[in-house]
Design an enzyme around this catalytic site. Structure first.
Site, PDB file in Angstrom:
ATOM      1  N   ASN A  30       0.837  -1.204   0.000  1.00 43.32           N
ATOM      2  CA  ASN A  30       0.000   0.000   0.000  1.00 43.32           C
ATOM      3  C   ASN A  30       0.873   1.256   0.000  1.00 43.32           C
ATOM      4  O   ASN A  30       1.854   1.331   0.750  1.00 43.32           O
ATOM      5  CB  ASN A  30      -0.876  -0.017   1.270  1.00 43.32           C
ATOM      6  CG  ASN A  30      -1.943   1.052   1.292  1.00 43.32           C
ATOM      7  OD1 ASN A  30      -2.696   1.202   0.331  1.00 43.32           O
ATOM      8  ND2 ASN A  30      -2.026   1.786   2.389  1.00 43.32           N
ATOM      9  N   HIS A  63      -5.012   9.980  -1.822  1.00 46.16           N
ATOM     10  CA  HIS A  63      -5.283  11.215  -1.080  1.00 46.16           C
ATOM     11  C   HIS A  63      -5.093  12.370  -2.069  1.00 46.16           C
ATOM     12  O   HIS A  63      -3.972  12.639  -2.499  1.00 46.16           O
ATOM     13  CB  HIS A  63      -4.300  11.376   0.083  1.00 46.16           C
ATOM     14  CG  HIS A  63      -4.452  10.333   1.142  1.00 46.16           C
ATOM     15  ND1 HIS A  63      -5.556  10.278   1.965  1.00 46.16           N
ATOM     16  CD2 HIS A  63      -3.647   9.315   1.525  1.00 46.16           C
ATOM     17  CE1 HIS A  63      -5.416   9.278   2.818  1.00 46.16           C
ATOM     18  NE2 HIS A  63      -4.267   8.663   2.564  1.00 46.16           N
ATOM     19  N   GLU A 122      -7.478   4.561   0.653  1.00 46.06           N
ATOM     20  CA  GLU A 122      -7.591   5.665   1.624  1.00 46.06           C
ATOM     21  C   GLU A 122      -8.152   6.902   0.946  1.00 46.06           C
ATOM     22  O   GLU A 122      -7.705   8.029   1.193  1.00 46.06           O
ATOM     23  CB  GLU A 122      -6.214   5.967   2.233  1.00 46.06           C
ATOM     24  CG  GLU A 122      -5.589   4.768   2.922  1.00 46.06           C
ATOM     25  CD  GLU A 122      -4.235   5.057   3.562  1.00 46.06           C
ATOM     26  OE1 GLU A 122      -3.897   6.238   3.760  1.00 46.06           O
ATOM     27  OE2 GLU A 122      -3.525   4.078   3.859  1.00 46.06           O
TER      28      GLU A 122
END
Ligand code: G3I
Length: 463
Positions: free
Chosen positions: A215, A251, A280
């Site tokens: 990740n 993000h 995320e």
């Protein structure tokens, strides 16, 4: 200037991920209800975003903080919308092993337990990361660090064995910028390049049922950093190092926008033979501009067959790590934002209909499907799905159900199942007519084969 997750300026040029593992089913016969244990209580709703994503073969999750679960609006929005959760901080090294070999799982257990009660899946985040690392780790010798890393992976994964659909085994091991180099960390500096491979090999030995992910952030488009990760994944696949998925944190803000080659980048990783997951997601902004960016991300995932799911990094703007940038789908009062409507629409859902926990109502059409686990035993469980007509009567309905591998459905009652790929679609066993607001139910028996995760019940479709 907007910053990346580590407070650094985003790399320039900023060129620019399904959590559902491969599923399998046996086609089950229609059985009489006789002899089946009583179906009662413990109702578990799978949410509107989760339902819509499930109908597309994906999950839709959110990061969750244990200390907010007691807030009614937080919990009800979570429960009404999402079908996967990621503990935002509670599974990190400093949270679970602040002292060497002394493990504390209470906060993370709280999230996992909540998720299981509500029929949600859980992403594990994260096992090996340079950040949120207790001080004692960096003081170890190489030999001790190797032992501590493998012990940490083993203890944490063993505690959650069978409950996690995907683990972020290693997080953020590469530098930003044009070097494509590894980030300095106790693991990198003392164990060298091999630490990532070792972490994945150890993880596979502990929970063979969990997808093992790498990740990272700023890897969402093609750039030096994502190229370096790509080369590592390619090498791992060629040499048989066990890696199943790559997480793209995603993000975004005005300085780090959704890259134009976002989908292409997801696809090139998928073409290596791994799943990709958006892990995320948050996008700073507001109104239609923010909504349009969320649409781009969801559409990219839907266009990549191996993009198995999306997770947004929080339920509400007020608890976001970037709260001033209002990057999430619900505002501080839990009102749905335009970005919410855009995501639901991109997933093929609709905002009309019954109450899904958000301010402006919502729902997934003319019927709803609500899951309950009605009994459980060592090696299996019974599930029940209640199908309820909306404001109008319906003449028939269908509900997709997926159970996580290696679970097997051994029986279905009060419904007729057909299996296509990884989805068991259940129709009425006989007359499917339901008056407005009326409900019926079907049930099924699952052999867990070691995985006790709840099934995902998708959106009800009526006609
Ligand atoms: O719980 C304590 C509280 O008791 C204390 O009073 C307060 C004082 O600062 O700190 C609280 O802990 C904070 C914790 O979030 C919970 O709110 C930590 O300081 C703070 O550092 C921590 O930030 C987290 C950050 O990771 C740490 O790196 C964010 O919540 C979390 O959203 C963020 O998540 C990361 C992903 O794991 C990896 N990718 C990037 C992403 C965003 O940075």
């Amino acid at each position: 200037m907007a910053q990346n997750p580590h407070g650094e300026a985003p790399a320039r040029p900023f060129l620019p991920a399904r959590g559902r593992r491969a599923l399998s089913f046996v086609t089950a016969g229609v059985l009489a209800a006789a002899g089946v244990v009583a179906l009662a209580g413990n109702a578990q709703a799978v949410g509107a975003l989760g339902d819509a994503a499930a109908a597309k073969g994906r999950y839709f999750g959110t990061a969750v903080a244990a200390n907010h679960l007691g807030e009614a609006a937080y919990a009800s929005t979570l429960d009404a919308q999402f079908d996967s959760v990621t503990p935002e901080n509670e599974m990190k090294w400093d949270a679970v092993e602040s002292s060497r070999n002394s493990f504390s799982f209470s906060a993370a257990d709280q999230i996992v337990s909540h998720a299981q009660t509500k029929g949600m899946k859980v992403r594990g985040h994260t096992l090996v990361w340079h950040s949120q690392l207790p001080g004692w780790v960096s003081g170890l010798s190489a030999t001790e660090l190797r032992s501590a890393m493998n012990n940490h992976i083993t203890q944490v994964m063993t505690h959650y064995k069978g409950k996690i659909h995907s683990w972020d085994v290693v997080n953020e091991a590469y530098q930003d910028g044009s070097s494509g180099a590894r980030r300095s960390s106790p693991f990198q500096d003392k164990l060298g390049n091999g630490f990532i491979e070792e972490a994945f090999r150890t993880a596979r030995t502990v929970d063979a049922g969990a997808k093992l992910c790498y990740n990272d952030y700023n890897t969402d488009g093609q750039n030096a950093k994502s190229n370096a990760v790509y080369d590592m994944v390619k090498d791992f696949k060629q040499r048989g190092v066990p890696i199943d998925c790559v997480g793209f944190q995603s993000h975004f803000n005005s300085n780090s926008p959704v890259p134009s080659d976002y989908q292409a980048n997801l696809q090139r990783f998928a073409d290596l033979g791994v799943d990709v997951q958006i892990t995320e997601l948050d996008i700073e902004g507001s109104g239609s501009a923010q909504a349009a960016n969320y649409t781009k991300v969801v559409n990219a995932c839907l266009a990549v067959t191996r993009c198995t799911g999306l997770t947004v990094w929080g339920v509400t703007d007020k608890y976001s790590w970037r709260s001033s940038g209002t990057p999430l789908l619900f505002d501080g009062d839990y009102n749905k934002k335009p970005a919410y409507d855009a995501v639901l629409a991109a997933l093929g859902g609709s905002s009309g209909g019954g109450d899904d926990g958000g301010e402006d109502g919502g729902g997934t059409g003319a019927c709803t499907a609500t899951y309950s686990q009605t009994s459980t035993w060592n090696g299996g469980y019974n599930g029940e799905v209640t199908v309820k007509a909306g404001g109008s009567g319906i003449t028939t309905w269908t509900v997709p159900v997926t159970v996580p591998s290696p679970q097997k459905v051994s029986a279905v009652w009060n419904g007729t199942p057909t299996t296509s790929g990884d989805v068991m679609t259940v129709r009425p066993a006989w007359n499917g007519t339901l008056a407005a607001g009326a409900s019926t139910s079907f049930g099924f028996t699952v052999t867990t084969n070691g995985n006790t995760s709840a099934p995902v019940v998708g959106a009800c479709t009526a006609s």
